[in-house]
Design a protein around this motif. Sequence first.
Motif, PDB file in Angstrom:
ATOM      1  N   PHE A  93       4.712  -4.052  -0.113  1.00 50.80           N
ATOM      2  CA  PHE A  93       3.964  -3.744  -1.350  1.00 50.80           C
ATOM      3  C   PHE A  93       2.680  -4.411  -1.855  1.00 50.80           C
ATOM      4  N   VAL A  94       1.883  -5.085  -0.761  1.00 47.26           N
ATOM      5  CA  VAL A  94       0.811  -5.750  -1.079  1.00 47.26           C
ATOM      6  C   VAL A  94      -0.120  -5.143  -0.056  1.00 47.26           C
ATOM      7  N   GLN A  95      -1.358  -4.624  -0.321  1.00 44.81           N
ATOM      8  CA  GLN A  95      -2.324  -4.269   0.586  1.00 44.81           C
ATOM      9  C   GLN A  95      -3.366  -5.186   0.589  1.00 44.81           C
ATOM     10  N   SER A  96      -3.261  -6.390   1.476  1.00 44.06           N
ATOM     11  CA  SER A  96      -4.249  -7.315   1.457  1.00 44.06           C
ATOM     12  C   SER A  96      -4.438  -7.856   2.776  1.00 44.06           C
ATOM     13  N   GLN A 107      -8.639 -13.930  -3.714  1.00 43.31           N
ATOM     14  CA  GLN A 107      -8.094 -15.281  -3.912  1.00 43.31           C
ATOM     15  C   GLN A 107      -9.036 -16.015  -2.713  1.00 43.31           C
ATOM     16  N   ASP A 143      -5.378  -0.680  -1.948  1.00 39.72           N
ATOM     17  CA  ASP A 143      -4.324  -1.187  -3.085  1.00 39.72           C
ATOM     18  C   ASP A 143      -4.447  -0.624  -4.369  1.00 39.72           C
ATOM     19  N   PRO A 144      -3.441  -0.411  -4.949  1.00 34.84           N
ATOM     20  CA  PRO A 144      -3.589   0.319  -6.418  1.00 34.84           C
ATOM     21  C   PRO A 144      -4.149  -0.483  -7.464  1.00 34.84           C
ATOM     22  N   GLN A 145      -4.413  -1.663  -7.301  1.00 35.41           N
ATOM     23  CA  GLN A 145      -5.095  -2.491  -8.096  1.00 35.41           C
ATOM     24  C   GLN A 145      -6.640  -2.367  -7.945  1.00 35.41           C
ATOM     25  N   ARG A 192      -4.158   3.762  -3.663  1.00 40.07           N
ATOM     26  CA  ARG A 192      -2.782   4.215  -4.188  1.00 40.07           C
ATOM     27  C   ARG A 192      -1.951   3.746  -3.375  1.00 40.07           C
ATOM     28  N   GLY A 193      -2.137   2.820  -2.568  1.00 45.87           N
ATOM     29  CA  GLY A 193      -0.985   2.149  -2.074  1.00 45.87           C
ATOM     30  C   GLY A 193      -0.944   2.395  -0.529  1.00 45.87           C
ATOM     31  N   ALA A 194       0.153   1.896   0.248  1.00 45.74           N
ATOM     32  CA  ALA A 194       0.104   1.833   1.599  1.00 45.74           C
ATOM     33  C   ALA A 194       0.529   3.442   2.028  1.00 45.74           C
ATOM     34  N   ARG A 206      -1.154   6.088   1.460  1.00 42.37           N
ATOM     35  CA  ARG A 206      -1.730   7.415   0.730  1.00 42.37           C
ATOM     36  C   ARG A 206      -3.276   6.882   0.605  1.00 42.37           C
ATOM     37  N   GLN A 243       2.808   0.675  -6.953  1.00 41.67           N
ATOM     38  CA  GLN A 243       3.622   0.409  -5.323  1.00 41.67           C
ATOM     39  C   GLN A 243       4.955   1.233  -5.666  1.00 41.67           C
ATOM     40  N   GLN A 281       6.550   4.090  -4.941  1.00 45.46           N
ATOM     41  CA  GLN A 281       6.134   5.587  -4.576  1.00 45.46           C
ATOM     42  C   GLN A 281       7.387   6.044  -3.873  1.00 45.46           C
TER      43      GLN A 281
END
Lengths: 342, 172
Positions: free
Chosen positions: A118-121, A150, A163-165, A255-257, A259, B135, B137
């Motif tokens: 749940f993190v795209q980094s 960071q 990443d949705p952020q 929009r996240g992984a 997508r 997240q 989804q």
Amino acid sequence: MALLALTSIILITLDLQGSSATRALRSTFGTIFRPIESVTRVVTRPASNAWYGITHYNDVTAENELLREKIAQQEGAAVAAAASVRLSQELLALNGLPTLAGINSVSAQVIGDSPSNFVQSVEIDQGTESGIKVGMPVLNAAGLVGKITQVFANRAVVMLITDPQYALSVKIINTPKPTTTTLPLQDPATAVTVVSVPETIDPQVTIPPVAVTSNIAGFTPGSIVAPRTPIISSSLTIPPGSNVSVRETGVLEGRGAGRVPTVRFIDTAQRFGVVQAGSPIVTAGGSLSLAPPDIVVGTVSRVRERLGTAGPLLEIDIVADLSNLSFVRILLYQPITERTAP
Amino acid sequence: MSERLLRFMASRWTRLVLVSLLLLGLQTTVLNDMRPFEVMLPLMLLFAVAAGTIYGSEVGAISGLIIGVMYDMVLSTPLGLASLVFGATAFVAGMLPYFIREPTWWTRALTIGVVGALGELAFPIAQSMVGFSGQLQPRVIVVIGLVAVAGTLGAPLLLLVCRWTLKETLVG
């Protein structure tokens, strides 16, 4: 359990406030953990390689063939493109406009992905010692990858644009498709076909030959040149360079992984026309933007029309392959919005 | 002094930290690379859940907190988020004896799978609660399904390692 929740909430609060204590804790842990991770990576590499061999062999073979084909196609285009870029940068510099060439950059190697679903980094091997700061844009050879979120002494975390952020103002360089309109006139035979496009494309007016009929005996229609009065006078003066593509700004959001990112807040002005799939998308720049202008982001893959004034929603094909990042370039450009008071 | 140091070194919590460091190494390397259906298997979370199923809610919650804090260190989400989720999940897993009087190895395995999947679902929810939304989804269904299967299948090994890590020693 209450103590656990309290401890966690205190930690979350401290970290969200940007506490230096939590940053120092992360940095120290990174220093301790890095050697352990490196050893584990070496030990487990055969397993990872075997996995890749089993699951990706066919993909890699197909991709290899495709890449060879693409290289052959692009070799010629690259030379012309490089010359155009050079020319464009010179023109921008001459006019005192910001260019990417004027911004220093640091190269870095990607040393790890985020170990979460749940993190795209990704993590890179350069940090504050190389002048990297939070908010700086990160790109690879293809285009924009993300931004620094960071930063430690010799490593940093890059938030990917999926990443949705992540949100960024972008420009869509649209080349509207010409539309054909037939204007009904009194005589259908004299219908005028206007190939029209939004203002930027030269309009063409085509007037078909006028059909001439006569009731006079011995007179053959067509044997004389009938007087023609053009219904539309097309003495238009188009200023040179007016047939360039139209640009419109919007906001790109991850929009996240799995997508693709989207661009919204597109103004469907008459001048901009209908957005075409394949239109390139570049960063918009501006004093409050997260990135300097004209970094390639991707192309429009799909246009989703929405009702009302919401405007279309554009789905984006990112040019950078985020699943296979090895080396990236960090532009030493810190946006005003990401600057913190000393 | 030396006896205190020995006691500290032999303590179950010291052992937990050391084993968790190794597991974190596996999590960030091999498990991060090997993603069946693009899903990463959350070894750290499943380990915390295993601690809860064997040693009960209290030990599970503390183990979850320690493992979660270590996991937080390598994530870009706020520090404390994973520890909260892991601690709460392990606490829930520790309530197994309330439902099954004498848990067998396979009931523990099933618990690890099911509660592990719930914990994985709780993570994006917790992210949303602290402002990192987006997240949750449909893909989460695939993630929790795979975590449930992997947790159940990998449970015998996890239980073995967890039992050794958190066992009470004479010194500790």
